[in-house]
Write an enzyme that holds these catalytic residues in place. Structure first.
Site, PDB file in Angstrom:
ATOM      1  N   GLU A 377      83.117  18.372  17.977  1.00  0.00           N
ATOM      2  CA  GLU A 377      83.773  18.562  16.675  1.00  0.00           C
ATOM      3  C   GLU A 377      84.925  17.604  16.393  1.00  0.00           C
ATOM      4  OE1 GLU A 377      84.903  22.647  16.129  1.00  0.00           O
ATOM      5  OE2 GLU A 377      82.944  23.137  15.310  1.00  0.00           O
ATOM      6  N   GLU A 448      75.956  24.706  16.358  1.00  0.00           N
ATOM      7  CA  GLU A 448      76.715  25.967  16.412  1.00  0.00           C
ATOM      8  C   GLU A 448      76.627  26.642  15.056  1.00  0.00           C
ATOM      9  OE1 GLU A 448      80.800  25.881  17.886  1.00  0.00           O
ATOM     10  OE2 GLU A 448      80.309  24.102  19.075  1.00  0.00           O
TER      11      GLU A 448
HETATM   12  C1  GAL Z   1      83.546  25.819  17.009  1.00  0.00           C
HETATM   13  C2  GAL Z   1      83.810  25.202  18.384  1.00  0.00           C
HETATM   14  C3  GAL Z   1      83.530  26.156  19.513  1.00  0.00           C
HETATM   15  C4  GAL Z   1      84.092  27.505  19.207  1.00  0.00           C
HETATM   16  C5  GAL Z   1      83.492  27.988  17.929  1.00  0.00           C
HETATM   17  C6  GAL Z   1      83.869  29.390  17.584  1.00  0.00           C
HETATM   18  O1  GAL Z   1      84.258  25.188  16.027  1.00  0.00           O
HETATM   19  O2  GAL Z   1      83.051  24.055  18.550  1.00  0.00           O
HETATM   20  O3  GAL Z   1      84.038  25.672  20.704  1.00  0.00           O
HETATM   21  O4  GAL Z   1      85.460  27.418  19.096  1.00  0.00           O
HETATM   22  O5  GAL Z   1      83.920  27.141  16.884  1.00  0.00           O
HETATM   23  O6  GAL Z   1      83.088  29.806  16.526  1.00  0.00           O
END
Ligand code: GAL
Length: 793
Positions: A377, A448
């Site tokens: 990210e 994600e």
């Molecule tokens: C994302 C991140 C993850 C975790 C997740 C929680 O932005 O890449 O490591 O923090 O959010 O939803």
């Protein structure tokens, strides 16, 4: 090569003084520990993350013989967090910055015949020059020598590394290409490299007379191989031999490629259904041995039915990856980091080092289909990511690169546009169109979703747990529907400890589809029901009207992969659901096994018991089901005409009476639904829902066999407090006391409350062999004992 196991009998001190490094320092007051070790056992939650961030010292005595010193001795640490400085007999030998990659070197010059002392000064603070540090991080790195340590004894000429990849596997001429890396030139000597199949039979072999080069490649034509895939993870072994030195590793023949249309495994378009995995566990952080790593891979593949795990956000243990190879679980692995990219030259250099170490170490795993070479990210950094991509492609031209981004249209230097998409808010749409997210024309993978958008605890009320399950389902369904999206990897496998800036204020991110103990939330069912491996049937509701605002239970769903569901109410058969037909009406119809609504709570009851005609029964029960879901007012608004006709034919009192008797079942002796799932005529799964009248203590060890091999071993024991129907009671918080015979230790506290009716603890071997009892005691529910058999090899 001979490996001397250095995982037992270390002396540990949670601070550091220069004198601790001296060979003759008296360390008798240090604690005796074994590896994997955490520098501090933490509570489950509510702690200061500064507590484990300190400098500690580890010391280990080793005896070296004259014969050993005549060989080349390489000391290797597979993972220690975060900055390790290794001293031997008081002299600095080598150091390593980074928590997730192995390090070591030849150490003959520091050793002597007889007693020697290895001392490690281990700095577990968040040093700004080491990734992932410098900004905020949503996970804990923890401290300790938490992966294994070995002293390898090699001949003068030895094989440092052996890499293998495959080519043309879909043609009639599949090939394996091996590259052997020697520690020094061995001109004139013979190097033999061969491949064996599962049965140990050689399928190809070559002998090369070496020249001055230290890197030697050979290509094997291997016509009759079996491919590696998720269903049939066929593995082969490659071995290289130089005089008395041998090195082997497993590999698989497979072609894994992301294209614009999606992900192809061995030429077959395969939708990725994955979850992100953090490697942390309660109390001991990352310090868990092989069996716990293996259990996580098994959780992903067999309990959650996934076909991929992302090792967010760092390279994982070799045991996890080996298991993924064995069971056919795809892996997207990546370098350590979280959103932040430092300007410090050393930090940036370490990123490149991490790319190199990750690829060199994990090169042979057929399960790995993508190298993540961008800090998770992070924003654009063309300078850094041009280099990471170039390096990855040079080191391994056989795999594509990815780099997880969250900013649409951020610079694309990788092969696959890997992007997080947190846009789903519980309503449509579930994922951004590829065009809007910067992925048009590119291989595209959602890495994600969900996570912090909907933190959910095992003890949240039913509607919330259901909502988390459906949010995952909605995103997955969309990923299945969209051509050109390779799949979706949800956030995340299990809840995890984190920094103060994240989580629910108690240092836990409740983002998992399982909790920190790997116990299921309802969202686990979304995934478990998608696989064909074993029959699955669960119902989202326990039909407790009072658990829902205004008594409106809302929509009820089945998570299932069966063909037919037979419904029994209070033990009377009321209905049969044709799952295929129900799937056609499902809002999740693109899933391999759509999640289906349970709309008909009454079944045949109005015809059988009230003598209603079919059409009248249908009309009334539709209306009653609506009242059950949405309350009377909600039902009238939704279906005013049905409401009016029903009211006219039965009167308000009549409807209320029918509702009471057949839907809410208020005042009746029992109120339960039993569901039987069938494939063909056979009942293959079942579940039963309804009011509790008896609590049951269920103790479920993952295994009763433990083996001390290269390290101590652990086994997870799940404890549930369930209803008489076997359903975990989500608001149960009864306390338990666990104890073990002297041959086993319990990791973490011995007295604790269940959390949402469930919890697990891990038992750990102590070096003794035999049968040892573990007892789980509840003042209210009695005592249960299980017996573990511990062996050693
Ligand atoms: C994302 C991140 C993850 C975790 C997740 C929680 O932005 O890449 O490591 O923090 O959010 O939803």
């Amino acid at each position: 090569m001979r490996a001397h196991n250095l995982n037992f009998d270390w002396q540990y001190q949670p601070d550091f003084k220069e004198e601790y490094l001296l060979k003759d320092f008296d360390d008798k007051d240090f604690a005796k520990v074994n590896i994997p070790h955490t520098n501090l056992e933490l509570p489950y939650n509510n702690f200061a993350e500064s507590s484990y961030q300190f400098v500690s010292t580890y010391r280990k005595n080793i005896t070296v013989t004259k014969e050993m010193l005549e060989k080349r001795l390489v000391l290797e640490f597979e993972g220690a967090a975060v900055f390790s400085e290794v001293f031997i007999n008081g002299k600095f030998a080598f150091s390593h910055k980074g928590a997730y990659t192995k390090f070591g070197q030849e150490v003959n010059e520091f050793l002597e015949v007889g007693e020697n002392v290895i001392a490690v000064k281990l700095d577990s603070t968040e040093r700004e020059e080491i990734p992932p540090f410098g900004g905020v991080v949503d996970y804990l790195v923890y401290g300790g020598i938490y992966r294994e340590v070995y002293l390898y004894e090699y001949e003068q000429n030895y094989i440092k590394m052996l890499h293998v990849h495959t080519e043309d596997v879909l043609t009639r001429k599949p090939k394996a290409i091996a590259t052997v890396y020697l520690n020094q030139p061995a001109a004139g000597k013979d190097l033999t490299v061969w491949i064996t199949d599962k049965a140990g039979a050689a399928i190809a072999s070559q002998t090369i007379t070496l020249g001055e080069d230290t890197t030697v490649s050979c290509k094997f034509d291997t016509p009759d191989i079996k491919l590696w895939d998720c269903e049939n993870p066929n593995l082969y072994t490659i071995t290289a031999k130089l005089e008395n030195e041998k090195r082997s590793d497993r590999f698989g023949y497979r072609e894994a490629v992301f294209k614009r249309k999606g992900f192809y495994l061995n030429g077959k378009l395969t939708k990725i259904r994955g979850l992100n995995r953090h490697q942390s566990f309660p109390y001991v952080g990352n310090a868990m041995p092989a069996s716990a790593q293996i259990a996580d891979a098994d959780l992903c593949k067999f309990k959650l039915g996934l076909n991929l795990a992302r090792t967010s956000h760092y390279p994982n243990s070799k045991h996890f990856l080996n298991r993924c190879d064995e069971i056919g679980l795809l892996v997207f692995t990546e370098i350590p980091g979280w959103q932040f990219v430092s300007k410090l030259p050393e930090w940036r250099q370490l990123v490149l080092q991490d790319v190199e170490d990750m690829i060199q170490t994990d090169y042979n795993h057929p399960s790995i289909i993508l190298w993540g070479v961008r800090i998770n990210e992070s924003g654009d950094d063309g300078e850094l990511y041009t280099k990471t991509n170039k390096l990855a492609r040079e080191l391994d031209p056989s795999r594509q690169t990815g780099g997880v981004r969250v900013i649409p249209f951020s610079q694309f230097l990788e092969d696959v546009y890997t992007t997080n998409d947190f846009t789903h808010s519980g309503k449509k749409p579930a994922l951004l169109p590829k065009t809007i997210n910067g992925g048009i024309g590119k291989p595209y993978l959602v890495t994600e979703h969900n996570g912090h958008m909907f933190p959910t605890k095992t003890y949240d009320y039913e509607g919330k747990r259901q909502s988390q399950a459906l949010r995952h389902a909605r995103v997955l369904d969309t990923a299945y529907r969209k051509n050109g999206t390779s799949g979706a990897i949800g956030w995340c496998m299990s809840d995890y400890n984190t920094h103060k800036d994240f989580g629910s204020g108690d240092k836990i991110c409740y983002h998992g589809v399982t909790d920190m103990f790997r116990c299921n939330k309802m969202a686990a069912w979304t995934y478990a029901s998608q696989s064909n491996d074993k029959p699955f049937l669960e119902c989202s509701s326990n039909f407790e009207i009072g658990d829902h605002a205004g008594g409106k239970v809302g929509d009820v769903y089945f998570f299932t992969n069966v063909e037919t569901i037979k419904v029994y109410k209070n033990d009377e058969y009321i209905n049969t659901i044709d799952v295929k037909k129900a799937c056609k009406k499902s809002k999740y119809k693109h899933l391999p096994h759509p999640i289906i609504s349970f709309d008909d709570l009454i079944g045949n009851q109005l015809e059988v018991k009230e003598g209603f005609s079919k059409s009248k029964a249908n009309r009334i029960k539709k209306f009653i089901s609506l009242i059950f879901k949405h309350g009377t007012f909600g039902a009238i608004i939704r279906k005013p005409i049905t409401a009016a006709i029903s009211a006219m034919s039965m009167g308000i009192t009549g409807i209320t009476d029918i509702f009471g008797r057949y839907a809410s079942t208020w005042g009746s002796e029992q109120n339960n639904y039993r569901f039987e799932g069938l494939i063909g005529d056979e009942v293959v799964a079942s579940c039963q829902k309804g009011s509790i009248n008896k609590k049951v203590l269920v103790v479920k060890p993952d295994t009763l066999k433990l083996n001390e091999g290269n390290t101590y071993d652990v086994a997870r024991v799940e404890v549930n407090i369930t209803s008489q129907y076997g359903n975990v009671l989500p608001y149960e918080s009864g306390t338990l006391t666990v104890s073990a015979d002297s041959g086993l230790e319990i990791i973490g506290p011995k007295n604790f409350a269940v959390i949402g009716g469930q919890r697990a603890f891990w038992v750990k071997t102590t070096g003794q062999t035999g049968n040892f009892k573990v007892t789980v005691e509840s003042e209210e529910l009695g005592t249960q004992t299980i017996t573990f058999n511990v062996t050693k090899n």
